[in-house]
Enzyme design. Structure first.
Site, PDB file in Angstrom:
ATOM      1  N   GLY A  53       0.838  -1.195   0.000  1.00 24.44           N
ATOM      2  CA  GLY A  53       0.000   0.000   0.000  1.00 24.44           C
ATOM      3  C   GLY A  53       0.868   1.239   0.000  1.00 24.44           C
ATOM      4  O   GLY A  53       2.030   1.202   0.431  1.00 24.44           O
ATOM      5  N   GLN A  58       2.950   9.992   1.371  1.00 29.62           N
ATOM      6  CA  GLN A  58       4.256   9.321   1.451  1.00 29.62           C
ATOM      7  C   GLN A  58       5.171   9.719   0.304  1.00 29.62           C
ATOM      8  O   GLN A  58       6.383   9.499   0.374  1.00 29.62           O
ATOM      9  CB  GLN A  58       4.080   7.803   1.451  1.00 29.62           C
ATOM     10  N   CYS A  98       6.130  -0.010   7.249  1.00 30.20           N
ATOM     11  CA  CYS A  98       5.696   1.138   6.457  1.00 30.20           C
ATOM     12  C   CYS A  98       6.866   1.577   5.590  1.00 30.20           C
ATOM     13  O   CYS A  98       8.000   1.683   6.081  1.00 30.20           O
ATOM     14  CB  CYS A  98       5.275   2.264   7.395  1.00 30.20           C
ATOM     15  N   LEU A  99       6.590   1.833   4.308  1.00 28.32           N
ATOM     16  CA  LEU A  99       7.675   2.252   3.411  1.00 28.32           C
ATOM     17  C   LEU A  99       8.304   3.564   3.874  1.00 28.32           C
ATOM     18  O   LEU A  99       9.439   3.863   3.510  1.00 28.32           O
ATOM     19  CB  LEU A  99       7.146   2.386   1.978  1.00 28.32           C
ATOM     20  N   HIS A 140      -4.227   1.472   7.901  1.00 29.04           N
ATOM     21  CA  HIS A 140      -2.850   1.997   7.870  1.00 29.04           C
ATOM     22  C   HIS A 140      -2.732   3.141   6.850  1.00 29.04           C
ATOM     23  O   HIS A 140      -2.190   4.205   7.151  1.00 29.04           O
ATOM     24  CB  HIS A 140      -1.890   0.848   7.526  1.00 29.04           C
ATOM     25  N   GLU A 141      -3.258   2.909   5.643  1.00 25.54           N
ATOM     26  CA  GLU A 141      -3.088   3.912   4.573  1.00 25.54           C
ATOM     27  C   GLU A 141      -3.949   5.146   4.816  1.00 25.54           C
ATOM     28  O   GLU A 141      -3.502   6.272   4.554  1.00 25.54           O
ATOM     29  CB  GLU A 141      -3.389   3.305   3.207  1.00 25.54           C
ATOM     30  N   HIS A 144      -2.408   7.635   7.066  1.00 24.93           N
ATOM     31  CA  HIS A 144      -1.426   8.540   6.446  1.00 24.93           C
ATOM     32  C   HIS A 144      -2.085   9.855   6.002  1.00 24.93           C
ATOM     33  O   HIS A 144      -1.444  10.903   6.017  1.00 24.93           O
ATOM     34  CB  HIS A 144      -0.787   7.889   5.213  1.00 24.93           C
TER      35      HIS A 144
HETATM   36 ZN    ZN Z   1       2.671   3.450   5.802  1.00 20.59          ZN
END
Ligand code: ZN
Length: 177
Positions: A53, A58, A98-99, A140-141, A144
């Site tokens: 995701g 991000q 998380c990226l 999670h997304e 953000h």
């Molecule tokens: Zn993340």
């Protein structure tokens, strides 16, 4: 005010503690060809970074769009524009990464099921009931988009374990600024 979208080649995945990751994102009012192209580009960036995701903040864009692909493949990715979660129920606990927080994986408490209502890239509103990994990825997304990171939700024990990794990311950010 429509947000300015830079050349895709200049977009990178931002790491904690970049302040853009802490901003509240804006609604997308027009699904322009550029937004559609951006969703595809985000799916490619997600696949290349081995994520499942990615949220627009991000990559430095404070707009309400996320892409998710549970297989990690860009071709399976779905874009959710202006997603809103409801029917958050149950409790589950799984390891997340998380990226934008490389090197940290920790258990996070989440709702086990949710319903997402969003607009797709064709401008159509849709709703989807999610459970298991999809439910977790959606929470999670969408976090953000509110400037929240999964490390805000981890236990103080996990925080201790990852203190060093987080301090390193903070130092890297300072040095690269
Ligand atoms: Zn993340």
């Amino acid at each position: 005010m429509p947000i300015e979208i830079p050349e895709f080649s200049s977009l990178n995945i931002l790491s904690y503690p970049n302040p853009v990751l802490r901003q509240n994102s804006e609604l997308i009012t027009d699904i322009t060809p550029q937004i559609i192209a951006l969703s595809e580009h985000m799916a490619d960036m997600m696949e290349q970074s081995l994520g499942i995701g990615l949220a627009a903040p991000q990559i430095g864009l404070s707009i309400r769009m996320i892409v998710i692909s549970l297989s990690g493949k860009a071709e399976h990715a779905a874009a959710f524009i202006n997603p809103v979660l409801s029917n958050l129920e149950g409790e589950t606990d799984g390891e997340e990464g998380c990226l934008s927080v490389p090197g940290v994986r920790a258990n996070v408490k989440r709702y086990s099921t949710c319903t997402v209502t969003a607009t797709n890239i064709h401008g159509k509103e849709f709703s989807l009931d999610a459970d298991e990994l999809l439910s977790i990825a959606l929470q999670h997304e969408t976090d953000h988009l509110e400037g929240k990171l999964f490390i805000d939700k981890i236990s103080s024990v996990s925080k201790l374990v990852y203190r060093r990794a987080l301090k390193k990311l903070e130092a890297d950010y300072k040095n690269n600024k």
